[in-house]
Write a protein that holds these residues in place. Structure first.
Motif, mmCIF file in Angstrom:
data_model
loop_
_atom_site.group_PDB
_atom_site.id
_atom_site.type_symbol
_atom_site.label_atom_id
_atom_site.label_comp_id
_atom_site.label_asym_id
_atom_site.label_seq_id
_atom_site.Cartn_x
_atom_site.Cartn_y
_atom_site.Cartn_z
ATOM 1 N N ARG A 1 -14.530 5.069 -5.461
ATOM 2 C CA ARG A 1 -15.071 5.241 -6.823
ATOM 3 C C ARG A 1 -13.910 5.435 -7.783
ATOM 4 O O ARG A 1 -13.125 6.370 -7.641
ATOM 5 C CB ARG A 1 -15.978 6.478 -6.882
ATOM 6 C CG ARG A 1 -17.324 6.261 -6.228
ATOM 7 C CD ARG A 1 -18.174 7.531 -6.355
ATOM 8 N NE ARG A 1 -19.357 7.416 -5.528
ATOM 9 C CZ ARG A 1 -20.476 6.811 -5.903
ATOM 10 N NH1 ARG A 1 -20.551 6.269 -7.091
ATOM 11 N NH2 ARG A 1 -21.508 6.759 -5.090
ATOM 12 N N ASN A 2 -13.820 4.520 -8.721
ATOM 13 C CA ASN A 2 -12.764 4.566 -9.749
ATOM 14 C C ASN A 2 -11.376 4.792 -9.154
ATOM 15 O O ASN A 2 -10.554 5.518 -9.725
ATOM 16 C CB ASN A 2 -13.049 5.669 -10.777
ATOM 17 C CG ASN A 2 -14.367 5.419 -11.496
ATOM 18 O OD1 ASN A 2 -14.671 4.266 -11.826
ATOM 19 N ND2 ASN A 2 -15.143 6.459 -11.689
ATOM 20 N N LEU A 3 -11.142 4.209 -8.020
ATOM 21 C CA LEU A 3 -9.878 4.433 -7.311
ATOM 22 C C LEU A 3 -8.728 3.763 -8.076
ATOM 23 O O LEU A 3 -8.790 2.590 -8.423
ATOM 24 C CB LEU A 3 -9.975 3.847 -5.900
ATOM 25 C CG LEU A 3 -8.866 4.246 -4.947
ATOM 26 C CD1 LEU A 3 -8.985 5.720 -4.566
ATOM 27 C CD2 LEU A 3 -8.912 3.393 -3.685
ATOM 28 N N THR A 4 -7.687 4.555 -8.301
ATOM 29 C CA THR A 4 -6.538 4.031 -9.052
ATOM 30 C C THR A 4 -5.246 4.455 -8.376
ATOM 31 O O THR A 4 -5.105 5.598 -7.938
ATOM 32 C CB THR A 4 -6.557 4.574 -10.505
ATOM 33 O OG1 THR A 4 -7.788 4.181 -11.107
ATOM 34 C CG2 THR A 4 -5.410 4.016 -11.333
ATOM 35 N N LYS A 5 -4.330 3.524 -8.285
ATOM 36 C CA LYS A 5 -2.999 3.836 -7.753
ATOM 37 C C LYS A 5 -1.955 3.130 -8.610
ATOM 38 O O LYS A 5 -2.016 1.923 -8.822
ATOM 39 C CB LYS A 5 -2.882 3.368 -6.295
ATOM 40 C CG LYS A 5 -1.522 3.626 -5.686
ATOM 41 C CD LYS A 5 -1.282 5.099 -5.447
ATOM 42 C CE LYS A 5 0.178 5.413 -5.164
ATOM 43 N NZ LYS A 5 0.418 6.864 -5.064
ATOM 44 N N THR A 6 -1.016 3.914 -9.085
ATOM 45 C CA THR A 6 0.029 3.371 -9.946
ATOM 46 C C THR A 6 1.380 3.582 -9.285
ATOM 47 O O THR A 6 1.633 4.626 -8.699
ATOM 48 C CB THR A 6 0.014 4.113 -11.307
ATOM 49 O OG1 THR A 6 -1.321 4.114 -11.779
ATOM 50 C CG2 THR A 6 0.900 3.441 -12.316
ATOM 51 N N TYR A 7 2.211 2.574 -9.368
ATOM 52 C CA TYR A 7 3.583 2.705 -8.866
ATOM 53 C C TYR A 7 4.543 2.727 -10.039
ATOM 54 O O TYR A 7 4.328 2.048 -11.036
ATOM 55 C CB TYR A 7 3.975 1.496 -8.018
ATOM 56 C CG TYR A 7 3.299 1.412 -6.683
ATOM 57 C CD1 TYR A 7 3.388 2.455 -5.777
ATOM 58 C CD2 TYR A 7 2.609 0.265 -6.314
ATOM 59 C CE1 TYR A 7 2.778 2.360 -4.540
ATOM 60 C CE2 TYR A 7 2.003 0.162 -5.076
ATOM 61 C CZ TYR A 7 2.091 1.210 -4.197
ATOM 62 O OH TYR A 7 1.502 1.114 -2.982
ATOM 63 N N LYS A 8 5.621 3.485 -9.843
ATOM 64 C CA LYS A 8 6.708 3.387 -10.817
ATOM 65 C C LYS A 8 7.735 2.439 -10.218
ATOM 66 O O LYS A 8 8.139 2.594 -9.076
ATOM 67 C CB LYS A 8 7.335 4.753 -11.049
ATOM 68 C CG LYS A 8 6.486 5.609 -11.973
ATOM 69 C CD LYS A 8 7.219 6.861 -12.397
ATOM 70 C CE LYS A 8 6.315 7.671 -13.304
ATOM 71 N NZ LYS A 8 6.037 8.979 -12.812
ATOM 72 N N ASP B 1 -6.776 -0.592 -9.676
ATOM 73 C CA ASP B 1 -7.186 -0.239 -11.030
ATOM 74 C C ASP B 1 -8.704 0.023 -11.085
ATOM 75 O O ASP B 1 -9.499 -0.912 -11.073
ATOM 76 C CB ASP B 1 -6.794 -1.400 -11.968
ATOM 77 C CG ASP B 1 -6.927 -1.038 -13.426
ATOM 78 O OD1 ASP B 1 -7.289 0.101 -13.716
ATOM 79 O OD2 ASP B 1 -6.657 -1.915 -14.272
ATOM 80 N N GLN B 2 -9.069 1.299 -11.074
ATOM 81 C CA GLN B 2 -10.489 1.695 -11.218
ATOM 82 C C GLN B 2 -11.398 0.933 -10.238
ATOM 83 O O GLN B 2 -12.421 0.368 -10.642
ATOM 84 C CB GLN B 2 -10.963 1.407 -12.649
ATOM 85 C CG GLN B 2 -10.196 2.129 -13.734
ATOM 86 C CD GLN B 2 -10.751 3.512 -14.002
ATOM 87 O OE1 GLN B 2 -11.960 3.721 -13.979
ATOM 88 N NE2 GLN B 2 -9.881 4.476 -14.236
ATOM 89 N N LEU B 3 -11.044 0.952 -8.991
ATOM 90 C CA LEU B 3 -11.758 0.139 -7.996
ATOM 91 C C LEU B 3 -13.022 0.850 -7.487
ATOM 92 O O LEU B 3 -12.955 1.979 -7.012
ATOM 93 C CB LEU B 3 -10.826 -0.169 -6.819
ATOM 94 C CG LEU B 3 -11.391 -1.071 -5.739
ATOM 95 C CD1 LEU B 3 -11.539 -2.496 -6.229
ATOM 96 C CD2 LEU B 3 -10.508 -1.045 -4.498
ATOM 97 N N ASN B 4 -14.128 0.151 -7.590
ATOM 98 C CA ASN B 4 -15.391 0.644 -7.019
ATOM 99 C C ASN B 4 -15.831 -0.345 -5.939
ATOM 100 O O ASN B 4 -16.031 -1.520 -6.231
ATOM 101 C CB ASN B 4 -16.476 0.730 -8.094
ATOM 102 C CG ASN B 4 -16.186 1.844 -9.071
ATOM 103 O OD1 ASN B 4 -16.147 3.012 -8.699
ATOM 104 N ND2 ASN B 4 -15.917 1.490 -10.311
ATOM 105 N N LEU B 5 -15.950 0.155 -4.735
ATOM 106 C CA LEU B 5 -16.230 -0.736 -3.611
ATOM 107 C C LEU B 5 -17.060 0.002 -2.558
ATOM 108 O O LEU B 5 -16.798 1.167 -2.268
ATOM 109 C CB LEU B 5 -14.889 -1.180 -2.998
ATOM 110 C CG LEU B 5 -14.896 -2.069 -1.763
ATOM 111 C CD1 LEU B 5 -15.405 -3.461 -2.124
ATOM 112 C CD2 LEU B 5 -13.479 -2.200 -1.183
ATOM 113 N N GLN B 6 -18.068 -0.680 -2.038
ATOM 114 C CA GLN B 6 -18.854 -0.097 -0.940
ATOM 115 C C GLN B 6 -18.916 -1.098 0.210
ATOM 116 O O GLN B 6 -19.301 -2.248 -0.008
ATOM 117 C CB GLN B 6 -20.287 0.215 -1.376
ATOM 118 C CG GLN B 6 -20.440 1.456 -2.234
ATOM 119 C CD GLN B 6 -20.531 1.132 -3.694
ATOM 120 O OE1 GLN B 6 -20.966 0.043 -4.065
ATOM 121 N NE2 GLN B 6 -20.077 2.040 -4.544
ATOM 122 N N ILE B 7 -18.536 -0.647 1.371
ATOM 123 C CA ILE B 7 -18.611 -1.499 2.559
ATOM 124 C C ILE B 7 -19.599 -0.861 3.535
ATOM 125 O O ILE B 7 -19.462 0.315 3.892
ATOM 126 C CB ILE B 7 -17.221 -1.662 3.206
ATOM 127 C CG1 ILE B 7 -16.271 -2.313 2.187
ATOM 128 C CG2 ILE B 7 -17.312 -2.494 4.489
ATOM 129 C CD1 ILE B 7 -14.833 -2.434 2.656
#
Lengths: 354, 264
Positions: free
Chosen positions: A21-28, A53-59
């Motif tokens: 839900r709204n998964l976000t990961k940023t790299y510098k 970027d704001q990933l919503n996914l259901q498996i």
């Protein structure tokens, strides 16, 4: 398939095997030092890259879910977050009902992870069996029956006869199979397979795909997240496919539904002579022409294959007229059914344009 | 050689130089090691050494050196034990397994200690059989000092490995400890042969207390006579071991957050 190991006790009543839900990961990311001049002490510029970027996914449980995306789309980052290797910046991710941040040990007991170059994690001077023996111990495979379990898994992947050969003597396909065997040792309910067929020949790839589809999902009922950038591979085996581009899920459906999406409109293919890059760009900018791919035909000098999706069939005379006016000679023409690759190109090129 | 070939040679060198310069910490540490290494050998060759050894430890120079070199090998091995476990690929495979960090560190280091112990036995056996070294081992004292030494140096090793996870090549902790060991550690020469200011530094290093006490317990000194030195070593071990663990886990967490764990 034997499901007697401890991992199965972790089966939860949670609706989805994997959920974000709204998964976000940023790299510098820093610029390379010598790209800014010849000084090793010069400060480098920092920039931020959103990998997810704001990933919503259901498996769903028992699903073979394909995650498709071009290089750098964020597929490996997602796998690394789900296997707890990489903490997310924002949002949540649960695997088998366990939060990857708060319940990482339970997540680890629920999954088997195959990294795209996972064979590097093996000990090359040990035999296949000894390697698996080590990994069986650290993945909590009960000591009683561990040897049998290792041989069962090796047998399942057709490596039983090679169990006592040194890993360094294994072929590329055997190494990848041993990587897959490692993920199965603890018999986890969820498998995260990051590009499991990359670098393999056609036969080995097909064997591994068949094994994943038939043995792991259909027979053993495991949930599989299968990342790949090979479109047809995903189309062949996956129940549903998510298309990831620049960290965003830009499409999610069954392979057939995604093909349908590309089918809206007209897919045409031309083989032409003497077309320049500028002229291809003119076609790309033409209203109603959605995607144009141009492939120079290596075996025929001056010939190019153009593949394009037209919003409506009336555009066809307009294109033929352009060929005539620009002095481009048409050699061949055909109408085609849309493939999943068309859908993929359409989706990802739209993402790139945005 | 043709000009074109010379140009290729240049580009090979340029490639390596650019790659090397991205490991800035490593470059600085290599220069420091060379400087302090030269200093250590200068003290090793000083005439004052022989006299000091006889006065301070009541043993001949051969016994002094054999014990020093044997246990220095042990310490050098210990210092890099945790580092050797951080092969980025196997590290990722282990980190996705339900295995605790402490289990991973202890498990990965154990064989190194077993091997190092074997190496020490060889050193001491050669010393006894070939050079007439006479030992009178205080077993409890030796086990205690070795345990404290292992604890202390594993602490340093974890801190070094942690920093290495971030710097990728060359960690200042291990290099500084190695330099301090060779210069102030009482390995090849007693600190007493150095100028006073440097002697003072030696008293703040665990290496000095480890090498001093291990020599004394191996040559029969009663535990009570070296109790103050052992207490200092206990305090250092209690401080360094958890500090090393915390440093390692912090660096690992940071590398995971940055996604640089497998960058080497």
């Amino acid at each position: 398939m034997n499901t007697s190991s401890g991992a199965q006790e972790l089966t939860t009543t949670h609706q989805y095997a994997i959920e974000t839900r709204n998964l976000t990961k940023t790299y510098k990311a820093k610029t390379a030092r010598f790209d800014q001049g010849f000084s090793i002490f010069k400060r480098r510029e920092n920039r931020t890259v959103k990998a997810i970027d704001q990933l919503n996914l259901q498996i769903r449980k028992g699903e073979l879910f394909g995650l498709l995306g071009p290089n750098g789309a964020g597929k490996t980052t997602l796998v690394k977050i789900l296997c707890t290797l990489l903490p997310p910046d924002n949002g949540t991710a649960t695997v088998n009902g366990f939060d990857v941040r708060e319940q990482s040990m339970d997540v680890k007991r629920s999954i088997g992870t195959l990294f795209s170059i996972g064979e590097r994690g093996f000990f090359w001077r040990l035999t296949g069996y000894r390697n698996l023996e080590f990994f069986a111990a650290i993945f909590n495979v009960p000591r009683h029956g561990r040897g049998e379990r290792i041989m069962d898994v090796l047998d399942l992947l057709g490596l039983k006869d090679k169990a006592h050969e040194h890993f360094q003597k294994y072929s590329g396909g055997m190494k990848r199979k041993l990587s897959l065997a490692r993920t199965l040792l603890a018999d986890p309910p969820i498998l995260l397979l990051d590009e499991p067929t990359t670098g393999l020949d056609v036969i080995s790839s097909r064997n591994i795909r068949d094994f994943i589809r038939n043995d792991l999902t259909r027979k053993a009922g495991k949930t599989v997240l299968y990342t790949t950038h090979y479109v047809e591979e995903a189309a062949q085996i996956c129940d549903r496919i998510g298309v990831l581009n620049k960290g965003k899920l830009i499409a999610l459906d069954t392979p057939n539904a995604l093909k349908e999406m590309a089918r809206k409109g007209e897919i045409v293919e031309f083989v032409v002579e003497n077309i320049s890059d500028n002229q291809v760009n003119v076609l790309r900018r033409m209203g109603g022409v959605d995607v144009v791919t141009a492939e120079v035909l290596g075996n025929r000098v001056g010939k190019t294959r153009l593949r394009m999706r037209l919003e409506n069939p009336d555009l066809l005379p307009k294109i033929l007229n352009y060929f005539f006016e620009a002095g481009i000679r048409l050699v061949n023409f055909k109408r085609e059914d849309a493939t999943l690759e068309d859908a993929f190109v359409k989706l990802t090129s739209r993402g790139a344009a945005e | 050689m043709k000009l074109q070939e010379l140009e290729k040679v240049f580009y090979f060198m340029k490639r390596d130089m650019i790659a090397f310069s991205t490991y800035k910490t490593n470059m600085i540490l290599m220069i420091l090691s060379a400087l302090f290494g030269a200093l250590s050998y200068a003290f090793l060759g000083s005439n004052a050494q022989m006299q000091s050894v006889l006065e301070l430890y009541n043993m001949n120079l051969t016994t002094y050196l054999i014990i020093g070199i044997a246990f220095n090998t042990y310490i050098a091995q210990s210092l890099t034990l945790v580092q050797r476990t951080i092969n980025p690929w196997s590290l990722e495979e282990v980190l996705v397994s339900p295995t605790r960090l402490a289990t991973f560190i202890v498990g990965s280091s154990l064989w190194g200690f077993v091997w190092s112990t074997g190496v020490i036995v060889i050193y001491l056996a050669v010393g006894i059989l070939a050079f007439g070294v006479v030992l009178s081992v205080n077993i409890i004292g030796t086990l205690l000092v070795v345990a404290l030494g292992i604890g202390t140096f594993i602490g340093f090793s974890m801190a070094g490995a942690g920093v290495l996870i971030l710097t990728k090549q060359g960690d200042p902790v291990t290099t500084l400890i190695t330099i301090a060991t060779s210069l102030f550690g009482n390995v090849l020469f007693p600190p007493q042969v150095m100028p006073f200011q440097l002697q003072v530094i030696a008293y703040f290093t665990p290496q000095y207390y480890f090498f001093t006490t291990i020599r004394l317990v191996l040559t029969g000194s009663p535990l009570i006579t070296i109790l103050p030195d052992i207490l200092v070593l206990v305090l250092m071990c209690v401080a360094i071991l958890p500090a090393g663990y915390l440093t390692y886990s912090w660096c690992l967490k940071k590398a995971r957050k940055n996604g640089t764990l497998s960058w080497f």
